[in-house]
Design a protein around this motif. Structure first.
Motif, short mmCIF file in Angstrom:
data_model
loop_
_atom_site.label_atom_id
_atom_site.label_comp_id
_atom_site.label_asym_id
_atom_site.label_seq_id
_atom_site.Cartn_x
_atom_site.Cartn_y
_atom_site.Cartn_z
N LEU A 127 0.81 -1.22 0.00
CA LEU A 127 0.00 0.00 0.00
C LEU A 127 0.84 1.27 0.00
N TRP A 128 1.97 1.26 0.73
CA TRP A 128 2.82 2.46 0.76
C TRP A 128 4.17 2.08 1.36
N VAL A 129 5.21 2.81 0.96
CA VAL A 129 6.56 2.62 1.50
C VAL A 129 7.18 4.00 1.70
N THR A 130 7.89 4.18 2.81
CA THR A 130 8.72 5.37 2.98
C THR A 130 10.16 4.92 3.18
N ASP A 131 11.08 5.78 2.78
CA ASP A 131 12.50 5.44 2.82
C ASP A 131 13.28 6.24 3.85
N GLU A 132 12.61 7.09 4.60
CA GLU A 132 13.33 8.00 5.49
C GLU A 132 12.46 8.34 6.70
N SER A 133 13.12 8.86 7.74
CA SER A 133 12.42 9.33 8.94
C SER A 133 13.08 10.62 9.42
N PRO A 134 12.28 11.69 9.57
CA PRO A 134 10.85 11.82 9.27
C PRO A 134 10.56 11.58 7.78
N ALA A 135 9.35 11.12 7.51
CA ALA A 135 8.98 10.77 6.15
C ALA A 135 8.78 12.01 5.29
N ASP A 136 9.12 11.89 4.02
CA ASP A 136 8.88 12.94 3.03
C ASP A 136 7.45 12.80 2.54
N VAL A 137 6.62 13.80 2.80
CA VAL A 137 5.21 13.76 2.39
C VAL A 137 4.91 14.82 1.33
N SER A 138 5.94 15.25 0.61
CA SER A 138 5.77 16.30 -0.41
C SER A 138 5.57 15.74 -1.82
N ASP A 160 3.67 7.39 -6.70
CA ASP A 160 3.15 6.22 -5.99
C ASP A 160 4.33 5.49 -5.37
N ARG A 161 4.51 5.62 -4.08
CA ARG A 161 5.67 5.05 -3.41
C ARG A 161 5.53 3.55 -3.17
N ALA A 162 4.41 2.98 -3.57
CA ALA A 162 4.26 1.52 -3.51
C ALA A 162 4.53 0.87 -4.87
N ALA A 163 4.87 1.65 -5.87
CA ALA A 163 5.16 1.11 -7.20
C ALA A 163 6.62 0.70 -7.26
N ARG A 164 6.94 -0.40 -6.59
CA ARG A 164 8.32 -0.85 -6.50
C ARG A 164 8.36 -2.32 -6.11
N GLU A 165 9.50 -2.94 -6.33
CA GLU A 165 9.74 -4.29 -5.84
C GLU A 165 10.45 -4.19 -4.50
N ILE A 166 9.95 -4.89 -3.50
CA ILE A 166 10.55 -4.84 -2.17
C ILE A 166 10.17 -6.10 -1.41
N GLY A 167 11.03 -6.55 -0.51
CA GLY A 167 10.74 -7.72 0.30
C GLY A 167 9.83 -7.38 1.47
N VAL A 168 9.81 -8.26 2.45
CA VAL A 168 8.97 -8.04 3.63
C VAL A 168 9.46 -6.85 4.48
#
Length: 209
Positions: free
Chosen positions: A60-71, A75-83
């Motif tokens: 549904l969604w993925v973020t790569d940083e903290s605090p998250a970039d919400v700008s 679609d941050r879920a359009a990617r291949e990623i494991g668990v």
């Protein structure tokens, strides 16, 4: 203002559905150029992945940083990623377990870890008593939306039903559906530090070699 389906500069194309997963309507909000709150996406979440043991998950969604970039508007879920989520990031997914998912006639444990995308950088827990037992370097917030499921830990198990929640602090675990119906879990994984007990155990093993 209508939702902007699929906008986001370089997003991967939608993936086909999986028979074990129901369509999940996903609404994602953001801001337009004038700073107004708008709907960016409103459609069935397209990134659905089936796994060898019979269950499926919708990313549904993925973020790569903290605090998250919400700008952004991608679609941050359009990617291949494991668990696990990225280092410093989060993952939001919906997992579905058909009846009788997670029996003993499964792949070996090493194959399960590869399928889940869990690498050697994650400290191992105790030797698994079931092929699906695994752990991630995360704190997980899990809500049972539908059905029932068993949460297996190292030496015990817990039966969970719709409405129950789990806060999982980087522990060895597996999800086993022994019931007659489908189980659906909403899951948020947040990257975390390794538990002190596992770090100490790993250090002892390294120094003893």
């Amino acid at each position: 203002m209508p939702a902007e389906h699929g906008e986001g500069g370089g997003s991967a194309p939608p993936k086909p559905g999986h028979p074990a997963a129901r369509a999940v309507r996903r609404v994602v909000t953001g801001h337009d150029a004038a700073g107004r709150s708008v709907v960016l996406f409103d459609s069935a979440a397209p990134n659905v992945k089936g796994r060898a043991q019979g269950n499926a998950s919708t990313l549904l969604w993925v973020t790569d940083e903290s605090p998250a970039d919400v700008s952004g508007r991608a679609d941050r879920a359009a990617r291949e990623i494991g668990v696990p989520p990225p280092r410093g990031g989060t993952i939001f997914r919906l997992a579905e377990f058909p009846p009788s998912t997670g029996g003993e006639d499964l792949l070996d444990h090493a194959t399960v870890l590869r399928d889940f995308g869990i690498g050697d950088d994650v400290a191992p827990g105790r030797p698994p008593r079931h092929p699906l037992i695994h752990r991630t370097r995360t704190i997980d917030y899990v809500v049972v939306l539908e059905g029932e499921i068993f949460l297996l830990l190292d030496e015990t198990e817990v039966r969970l039903a719709a409405g129950d929640v789990v806060v999982q602090q980087g522990t060895n675990h597996a999800w086993i559906n022994r019931g007659p119906g489908r189980c659906r879990l909403a899951m948020v994984f947040v990257d975390a530090r390794e538990p002190a007990a596992l770090v100490a155990s790993r250090d002892v093993k390294r120094t003893s070699k």
